[in-house]
Structure formats: C-alpha cells, structure tokens
Scaffold this motif. Structure first.
Motif, PDB file in Angstrom:
ATOM      1  N   GLY A  80       0.806  -1.215   0.000  1.00 40.13           N
ATOM      2  CA  GLY A  80       0.000   0.000   0.000  1.00 40.13           C
ATOM      3  C   GLY A  80       0.839   1.264   0.000  1.00 40.13           C
ATOM      4  N   ALA A  81       2.160   1.101  -0.135  1.00 43.30           N
ATOM      5  CA  ALA A  81       3.055   2.262  -0.094  1.00 43.30           C
ATOM      6  C   ALA A  81       2.864   3.146  -1.322  1.00 43.30           C
ATOM      7  CB  ALA A  81       4.500   1.799   0.001  1.00 43.30           C
ATOM      8  N   LEU A  82       2.773   4.434  -1.072  1.00 48.81           N
ATOM      9  CA  LEU A  82       2.650   5.446  -2.118  1.00 48.81           C
ATOM     10  C   LEU A  82       3.800   6.428  -1.940  1.00 48.81           C
ATOM     11  CD1 LEU A  82       1.209   7.274  -4.248  1.00 48.81           C
ATOM     12  CD2 LEU A  82      -0.179   8.151  -2.356  1.00 48.81           C
ATOM     13  N   THR A  83       4.602   6.589  -2.974  1.00 42.69           N
ATOM     14  CA  THR A  83       5.699   7.547  -2.945  1.00 42.69           C
ATOM     15  C   THR A  83       5.452   8.580  -4.035  1.00 42.69           C
ATOM     16  OG1 THR A  83       7.210   5.828  -2.174  1.00 42.69           O
ATOM     17  CG2 THR A  83       8.201   7.843  -3.044  1.00 42.69           C
ATOM     18  N   VAL A  84       5.416   9.842  -3.622  1.00 43.64           N
ATOM     19  CA  VAL A  84       5.145  10.945  -4.537  1.00 43.64           C
ATOM     20  C   VAL A  84       6.404  11.806  -4.630  1.00 43.64           C
ATOM     21  CG1 VAL A  84       3.710  12.967  -4.984  1.00 43.64           C
ATOM     22  CG2 VAL A  84       2.719  10.950  -3.857  1.00 43.64           C
ATOM     23  N   THR A  85       6.905  11.982  -5.839  1.00 41.78           N
ATOM     24  CA  THR A  85       8.048  12.848  -6.085  1.00 41.78           C
ATOM     25  C   THR A  85       7.537  14.074  -6.826  1.00 41.78           C
ATOM     26  OG1 THR A  85       9.479  10.905  -6.235  1.00 41.78           O
ATOM     27  CG2 THR A  85      10.366  12.976  -7.093  1.00 41.78           C
ATOM     28  N   SER A  86       8.011  15.240  -6.390  1.00 37.09           N
ATOM     29  CA  SER A  86       7.512  16.479  -6.982  1.00 37.09           C
ATOM     30  C   SER A  86       8.613  17.531  -7.047  1.00 37.09           C
ATOM     31  CB  SER A  86       6.339  17.010  -6.153  1.00 37.09           C
ATOM     32  OG  SER A  86       6.739  17.214  -4.816  1.00 37.09           O
ATOM     33  N   SER A  87       8.354  18.532  -7.870  1.00 41.67           N
ATOM     34  CA  SER A  87       9.310  19.624  -8.040  1.00 41.67           C
ATOM     35  C   SER A  87       9.195  20.655  -6.924  1.00 41.67           C
ATOM     36  CB  SER A  87       9.092  20.289  -9.395  1.00 41.67           C
ATOM     37  OG  SER A  87       7.764  20.774  -9.481  1.00 41.67           O
ATOM     38  N   GLN A  88       8.127  20.550  -6.142  1.00 45.92           N
ATOM     39  CA  GLN A  88       7.880  21.455  -5.018  1.00 45.92           C
ATOM     40  C   GLN A  88       7.164  20.642  -3.944  1.00 45.92           C
ATOM     41  OE1 GLN A  88       5.615  24.060  -7.437  1.00 45.92           O
ATOM     42  NE2 GLN A  88       3.666  23.171  -6.910  1.00 45.92           N
ATOM     43  N   PRO A  89       7.172  21.084  -2.699  1.00 47.02           N
ATOM     44  CA  PRO A  89       6.450  20.324  -1.669  1.00 47.02           C
ATOM     45  C   PRO A  89       4.973  20.179  -2.045  1.00 47.02           C
ATOM     46  CG  PRO A  89       7.856  21.981  -0.661  1.00 47.02           C
ATOM     47  CD  PRO A  89       7.871  22.245  -2.145  1.00 47.02           C
ATOM     48  N   VAL A  90       4.442  18.983  -1.839  1.00 47.53           N
ATOM     49  CA  VAL A  90       3.041  18.705  -2.145  1.00 47.53           C
ATOM     50  C   VAL A  90       2.248  18.739  -0.841  1.00 47.53           C
ATOM     51  CG1 VAL A  90       1.448  16.938  -2.993  1.00 47.53           C
ATOM     52  CG2 VAL A  90       3.594  17.328  -4.175  1.00 47.53           C
ATOM     53  N   ASP A  91       1.109  19.384  -0.874  1.00 47.81           N
ATOM     54  CA  ASP A  91       0.235  19.469   0.283  1.00 47.81           C
ATOM     55  C   ASP A  91      -0.360  18.099   0.587  1.00 47.81           C
ATOM     56  OD1 ASP A  91      -1.352  20.769   2.310  1.00 47.81           O
ATOM     57  OD2 ASP A  91      -3.035  20.653   0.914  1.00 47.81           O
ATOM     58  N   ASP A  92      -0.225  17.646   1.831  1.00 45.02           N
ATOM     59  CA  ASP A  92      -0.765  16.339   2.219  1.00 45.02           C
ATOM     60  C   ASP A  92      -2.267  16.247   1.969  1.00 45.02           C
ATOM     61  OD1 ASP A  92       1.730  15.428   3.003  1.00 45.02           O
ATOM     62  OD2 ASP A  92       1.412  15.853   5.130  1.00 45.02           O
ATOM     63  N   GLU A  93      -2.968  17.359   2.141  1.00 45.75           N
ATOM     64  CA  GLU A  93      -4.414  17.342   1.917  1.00 45.75           C
ATOM     65  C   GLU A  93      -4.748  17.153   0.438  1.00 45.75           C
ATOM     66  OE1 GLU A  93      -6.932  16.969   4.069  1.00 45.75           O
ATOM     67  OE2 GLU A  93      -5.262  16.733   5.461  1.00 45.75           O
ATOM     68  N   ALA A  94      -3.890  17.643  -0.443  1.00 47.52           N
ATOM     69  CA  ALA A  94      -4.095  17.428  -1.876  1.00 47.52           C
ATOM     70  C   ALA A  94      -3.924  15.957  -2.206  1.00 47.52           C
ATOM     71  CB  ALA A  94      -3.128  18.279  -2.694  1.00 47.52           C
ATOM     72  N   VAL A  95      -2.937  15.327  -1.577  1.00 49.70           N
ATOM     73  CA  VAL A  95      -2.723  13.891  -1.788  1.00 49.70           C
ATOM     74  C   VAL A  95      -3.918  13.112  -1.239  1.00 49.70           C
ATOM     75  CG1 VAL A  95      -1.272  11.909  -1.198  1.00 49.70           C
ATOM     76  CG2 VAL A  95      -0.218  14.106  -1.790  1.00 49.70           C
ATOM     77  N   ARG A  96      -4.357  13.464  -0.031  1.00 45.15           N
ATOM     78  CA  ARG A  96      -5.514  12.783   0.569  1.00 45.15           C
ATOM     79  C   ARG A  96      -6.746  12.915  -0.328  1.00 45.15           C
ATOM     80  NH1 ARG A  96      -6.144  10.924   5.393  1.00 45.15           N
ATOM     81  NH2 ARG A  96      -4.378  12.100   6.222  1.00 45.15           N
ATOM     82  N   ALA A  97      -6.985  14.113  -0.851  1.00 43.49           N
ATOM     83  CA  ALA A  97      -8.140  14.350  -1.720  1.00 43.49           C
ATOM     84  C   ALA A  97      -8.038  13.524  -3.004  1.00 43.49           C
ATOM     85  CB  ALA A  97      -8.259  15.835  -2.043  1.00 43.49           C
ATOM     86  N   ALA A  98      -6.839  13.422  -3.569  1.00 47.17           N
ATOM     87  CA  ALA A  98      -6.650  12.645  -4.798  1.00 47.17           C
ATOM     88  C   ALA A  98      -6.882  11.155  -4.538  1.00 47.17           C
ATOM     89  CB  ALA A  98      -5.250  12.873  -5.359  1.00 47.17           C
TER      90      ALA A  98
END
Length: 70
Positions: free
Chosen positions: A43-61
């Motif tokens: 169930g591991a999800l790793t998100v790589t981004s060019s800028q910090p990603v908002d945890d709430e945006a990840v939760r919403a997605a």
C-alpha cells in the motif's frame, strides 16, 4: 536546478492493478508531481515532486480514486 521532494504515504483498500492505476492517475493530476510509485502489496505510495506537495491534496486525490490514506 531544484531538488526533488519526496513524500511517502500508505493507501488502504487497494486490491488489484486497476486500483494502483486509479491512484496513480489521480496523484499525477496534482500540480508539481513528477513521479508516482504505488506498491500494491504494502500500500506504499511515494510521490516525487518539483515542489512540496500538500498532504491534503494527496488525501483528496486518493479519496477521489476511491481509497483512503492510513
């Protein structure tokens, strides 16, 4: 050159490759995301981004894909 940001989460409720694809697709819609890795077994999800990603945006997605963050 900007340093990539990496965030890790645990997604619950995924049971198949279609689940992985749904989560991946929704996370890729978040602004700045450059890579998404989802491991079905853990169930591991790793998100790589060019800028910090908002945890709430990840939760919403993840919610939009039909799953939940642990």
């Amino acid at each position: 050159m900007t340093t990539p940001h990496t965030s890790s989460y645990i997604v619950t409720g995924m049971t198949c490759d279609h689940c992985v694809a749904s989560v991946t697709e929704e996370i890729q819609e978040i602004s700045g995301v450059t890579d998404v890795q989802v491991d079905l077994a853990s169930g591991a999800l790793t998100v790589t981004s060019s800028q910090p990603v908002d945890d709430e945006a990840v939760r919403a997605a993840v919610d939009e894909a039909g799953y939940r963050l642990a």
